[in-house]
Design an enzyme around this catalytic site. Structure first.
Site, PDB file in Angstrom:
ATOM      1  N   SER A  54       0.821  -1.223   0.000  1.00  0.00           N
ATOM      2  CA  SER A  54       0.000   0.000   0.000  1.00  0.00           C
ATOM      3  C   SER A  54       0.853   1.270   0.000  1.00  0.00           C
ATOM      4  O   SER A  54       1.677   1.467   0.899  1.00  0.00           O
ATOM      5  CB  SER A  54      -0.915  -0.011   1.235  1.00  0.00           C
TER       6      SER A  54
HETATM    7  N1  LIG Z   1      -6.056   9.283   3.429  1.00  0.00           N
HETATM    8  C1  LIG Z   1      -5.768   7.940   3.872  1.00  0.00           C
HETATM    9  C2  LIG Z   1      -6.071   6.972   2.752  1.00  0.00           C
HETATM   10  C3  LIG Z   1      -5.744   5.541   3.138  1.00  0.00           C
HETATM   11  C4  LIG Z   1      -6.297   4.541   2.161  1.00  0.00           C
HETATM   12  O1  LIG Z   1      -7.180   4.857   1.345  1.00  0.00           O
HETATM   13  N2  LIG Z   1      -5.804   3.319   2.265  1.00  0.00           N
HETATM   14  C5  LIG Z   1      -6.317   2.273   1.408  1.00  0.00           C
HETATM   15  C6  LIG Z   1      -5.177   1.329   1.035  1.00  0.00           C
HETATM   16  S1  LIG Z   1      -3.916   2.161   0.107  1.00  0.00           S
HETATM   17  C7  LIG Z   1      -7.339   1.487   2.204  1.00  0.00           C
HETATM   18  O2  LIG Z   1      -7.159   1.237   3.359  1.00  0.00           O
HETATM   19  N3  LIG Z   1      -8.447   1.108   1.558  1.00  0.00           N
HETATM   20  C8  LIG Z   1      -9.475   0.323   2.168  1.00  0.00           C
HETATM   21  C9  LIG Z   1     -10.752   1.063   2.405  1.00  0.00           C
HETATM   22  O3  LIG Z   1     -10.822   2.287   2.122  1.00  0.00           O
HETATM   23  O4  LIG Z   1     -11.721   0.432   2.849  1.00  0.00           O
HETATM   24  C10 LIG Z   1      -4.303   7.825   4.333  1.00  0.00           C
HETATM   25  O5  LIG Z   1      -3.464   8.593   3.827  1.00  0.00           O
HETATM   26  O6  LIG Z   1      -4.013   7.013   5.221  1.00  0.00           O
END
Ligand SMILES: N[C@@H](CCC(=O)N[C@@H](CS)C(=O)NCC(=O)O)C(=O)O
Length: 222
Positions: A11
């Site tokens: 990620s």
């Molecule tokens: N703004 C957040 C975005 C984090 C994010 O979108 N992570 C993704 C993986 S890269 C995630 O966890 N997706 C799963 C979901 O949104 O349910 C950050 O910078 O931590």
């Protein structure tokens, strides 16, 4: 005392906390959250982070979600003699915040726009709209770097650490045009840093291999 980092190695958003931890010599207890298996949607995870994203930090029971908030918290709490990474000076700090919010909103969205077709619509590369969006942001970053050596000021801050993780992933599908001399130089400089090699490269490699696999599959080669 244990600081847990809930993560998945590939990620892009997980890598800024890993790079910062390398700089600050912080040890995390890693907890893998397999998004593909839906582990982030399990009640015990959602209880801690209702937004069910990774990365998530758990510091002695205190939860911080969002990579940008994690960077801010870690420097303030554990930065010791590295406070310049998130300066206390109001104006400098506000510029760092602006760059972080730029990453969180605009840059991260452009990364997704450039890759969504490959992941979800059987595309073999980014579409025109995605390429256009990313190039507009390269232009913005070039403008920031025309004023200062790093994204927010003349020294490294968490804004650089946050943005370089995204840039390193997006550069694979929309390579930075050589005309963006300042952005290219900034990226090449950061790539030489040991904290970049330790914190970004292993996860980036996993991400790129995954992307390559999807492109090969979408091209009928896999
Ligand atoms: N703004 C957040 C975005 C984090 C994010 O979108 N992570 C993704 C993986 S890269 C995630 O966890 N997706 C799963 C979901 O949104 O349910 C950050 O910078 O931590």
């Amino acid at each position: 005392m244990t600081i847990k980092l809930y993560k998945l190695d590939g990620s892009p958003q997980v890598r800024p906390p890993l790079m910062l931890a390398d700089i600050l010599k912080l040890e995390f207890e890693p907890v893998t959250v397999n998004l593909l298996a839906g582990e982030h949607l399990k009640p015990e995870y959602v209880e801690k982070n209702p937004n069910h994203t990774i990365p998530m930090l758990e510091d002695d029971g205190y939860i911080v979600a969002d990579s940008h908030a994690i960077l801010m918290y870690l420097v303030d709490k554990y930065g010791q003699d590295q406070q310049q990474l998130y300066p206390k000076d109001l104006k400098l700090r506000t510029t760092v915040n602006q760059r972080l919010f730029f990453e969180a909103s605009t840059l991260a969205t452009a990364r997704q726009a450039a890759m969504v077709g490959i992941f979800k619509n059987n595309a073999t590369g980014p579409d025109e709209e995605g390429i256009k969006k990313v190039n507009e942001l390269y232009k913005t970053l070039e403008a920031y770097l025309s004023k200062t050596k790093f994204l927010a000021c003349d020294h490294l801050t968490i804004a650089d650490i946050s943005c370089v993780a995204t840039i390193s992933a997006v550069d694979y599908v929309v390579p930075i045009d050589a005309k963006y001399t300042k952005l290219s130089a900034w990226f090449n400089n950061l790539k030489q840093e040991q904290w970049y090699k330790n914190g970004n490269e292993p996860g980036l490699e996993i991400f790129i291999q995954y992307l390559k696999g999807m492109i090969a599959k979408n091209s009928g080669q896999a």
